[in-house]
Design an enzyme around this catalytic site. Sequence first.
Site, PDB file in Angstrom:
ATOM      1  N   GLY A   1       2.265   2.200  10.567  1.00 28.65           N
ATOM      2  CA  GLY A   1       3.209   3.300  10.401  1.00 28.65           C
ATOM      3  C   GLY A   1       3.877   3.729  11.696  1.00 28.65           C
TER       4      GLY A   1
ATOM      5  N   HIS B   1      -9.299   1.586   4.644  1.00 28.26           N
ATOM      6  CA  HIS B   1      -8.019   1.712   5.352  1.00 28.26           C
ATOM      7  C   HIS B   1      -8.206   2.656   6.545  1.00 28.26           C
ATOM      8  CE1 HIS B   1      -3.852   2.718   6.197  1.00 28.26           C
ATOM      9  NE2 HIS B   1      -3.536   1.587   5.592  1.00 28.26           N
TER      10      HIS B   1
ATOM     11  N   GLU C   1      -6.503   4.988   7.620  1.00 29.32           N
ATOM     12  CA  GLU C   1      -6.233   6.402   7.334  1.00 29.32           C
ATOM     13  C   GLU C   1      -7.442   7.062   6.668  1.00 29.32           C
ATOM     14  OE1 GLU C   1      -2.548   5.745   5.251  1.00 29.32           O
ATOM     15  OE2 GLU C   1      -1.648   5.093   7.130  1.00 29.32           O
TER      16      GLU C   1
ATOM     17  N   ASN D   1       0.884  -1.174   0.000  1.00 30.16           N
ATOM     18  CA  ASN D   1       0.000   0.000   0.000  1.00 30.16           C
ATOM     19  C   ASN D   1       0.915   1.215   0.000  1.00 30.16           C
ATOM     20  OD1 ASN D   1      -1.949   1.944   0.400  1.00 30.16           O
ATOM     21  ND2 ASN D   1      -2.056   1.626   2.616  1.00 30.16           N
ATOM     22  N   TRP D   2       1.026   1.817  -1.173  1.00 26.94           N
ATOM     23  CA  TRP D   2       2.010   2.910  -1.314  1.00 26.94           C
ATOM     24  C   TRP D   2       1.533   4.205  -0.677  1.00 26.94           C
ATOM     25  CZ3 TRP D   2       4.501   2.802  -6.909  1.00 26.94           C
ATOM     26  CH2 TRP D   2       5.158   1.576  -7.082  1.00 26.94           C
ATOM     27  N   LYS D   3       0.258   4.309  -0.348  1.00 34.54           N
ATOM     28  CA  LYS D   3      -0.316   5.533   0.227  1.00 34.54           C
ATOM     29  C   LYS D   3      -0.059   6.722  -0.714  1.00 34.54           C
ATOM     30  CE  LYS D   3       0.690   3.532   4.705  1.00 34.54           C
ATOM     31  NZ  LYS D   3       0.416   3.659   6.123  1.00 34.54           N
TER      32      LYS D   3
ATOM     33  N   GLY E   1       2.808  -1.209   4.217  1.00 36.79           N
ATOM     34  CA  GLY E   1       2.942   0.211   3.901  1.00 36.79           C
ATOM     35  C   GLY E   1       4.396   0.568   3.641  1.00 36.79           C
ATOM     36  N   GLY E   2       5.043   1.090   4.664  1.00 38.40           N
ATOM     37  CA  GLY E   2       6.409   1.609   4.543  1.00 38.40           C
ATOM     38  C   GLY E   2       7.374   0.677   3.813  1.00 38.40           C
TER      39      GLY E   2
ATOM     40  N   SER F   1       3.227  -2.333  10.237  1.00 34.05           N
ATOM     41  CA  SER F   1       4.674  -2.391  10.422  1.00 34.05           C
ATOM     42  C   SER F   1       5.258  -3.767  10.115  1.00 34.05           C
ATOM     43  CB  SER F   1       5.051  -1.930  11.836  1.00 34.05           C
ATOM     44  OG  SER F   1       4.608  -0.587  12.048  1.00 34.05           O
TER      45      SER F   1
ATOM     46  N   GLU G   1      -5.636  -4.929  10.356  1.00 36.53           N
ATOM     47  CA  GLU G   1      -4.621  -3.912  10.598  1.00 36.53           C
ATOM     48  C   GLU G   1      -4.905  -3.187  11.910  1.00 36.53           C
ATOM     49  OE1 GLU G   1      -2.507  -2.825   6.724  1.00 36.53           O
ATOM     50  OE2 GLU G   1      -4.074  -1.371   7.050  1.00 36.53           O
TER      51      GLU G   1
END
Length: 255
Positions: free
Chosen positions: A176, A98, A100, A13-15, A237-238, A216, A170
């Site tokens: 994150g 998500h 966010e 998930n590149w956001k 993500g990251g 994470s 999640e």
Amino acid sequence: MNKTLRKAVIAGNWKMNKTPSEAKALLTEIAPLVKDAEAEVIACVPYVDIAVAVETVKGTNIKIGAENAHWEEKGAFTGEISTGMLKEIGVEYVVLGHSERRQYFGETDETVNLRTKAVLAAGLKPIVCVGELLKERETNITQEVIARQIKLDLLGVSAEDVKNVVIAYEPVWAIGTGKTATAEQAEEVCAFIRETLAKLYSKEVADSITIQYGGSMNDGNAAELLGKENVDGGLIGGASLVAEKFAAIVSAANA
Ligand code: PEP
């Protein structure tokens, strides 16, 4: 059916990261590293990167996903993107709900449900995210929160259609933050999600659904998390923004 019969799904998930040219460069780097993957490998990218991403992964085993989709087919919804637009451009998966989006953009279980049904109706596969806040975990209401999200997000989704849904567990406190749920915590909630799905549908249907862990996950902890019976993949993500790290997670899913 058990874990060995469910395909592992590793999705990045590149956001809101990577311009189109950066997306091309990253996917070009990732492709050779994951070419022998047993897992389904997906990159969920910003809307403006989709065209170049689809072009870049042609002939590879990487699938492209979007990070959201609107539920209406078309109309006066300025700034929104429909499932038909995504399908025509080559998208196969769509991340929905998500944390966010829930936290910053007013996403609710009701709108996640509308989006989920629209994505399925378009023949795309939703990755539906659920997860508890830290306060909810500390108050021992994780299971209530997760059950509520699963029931509302999938309301009206048929047993046939739900087989095309990927659930991403999640925990919000792990996204994150560098704080990963322990493998035991991830397994406990993923197993609970499967039990909830079995009650809503059937054991056979629940056993066929891919449940990912996200929060994470990285090249150092992926093998332990993915080794758990009910953890069938990861939403990353990251670490999905660094080719070697993402590829190492994909390899951990092969093991
Ligand atoms: C995510 O964005 O879904 C996520 C899990 O992020 P991170 O891996 O950075 O925690």
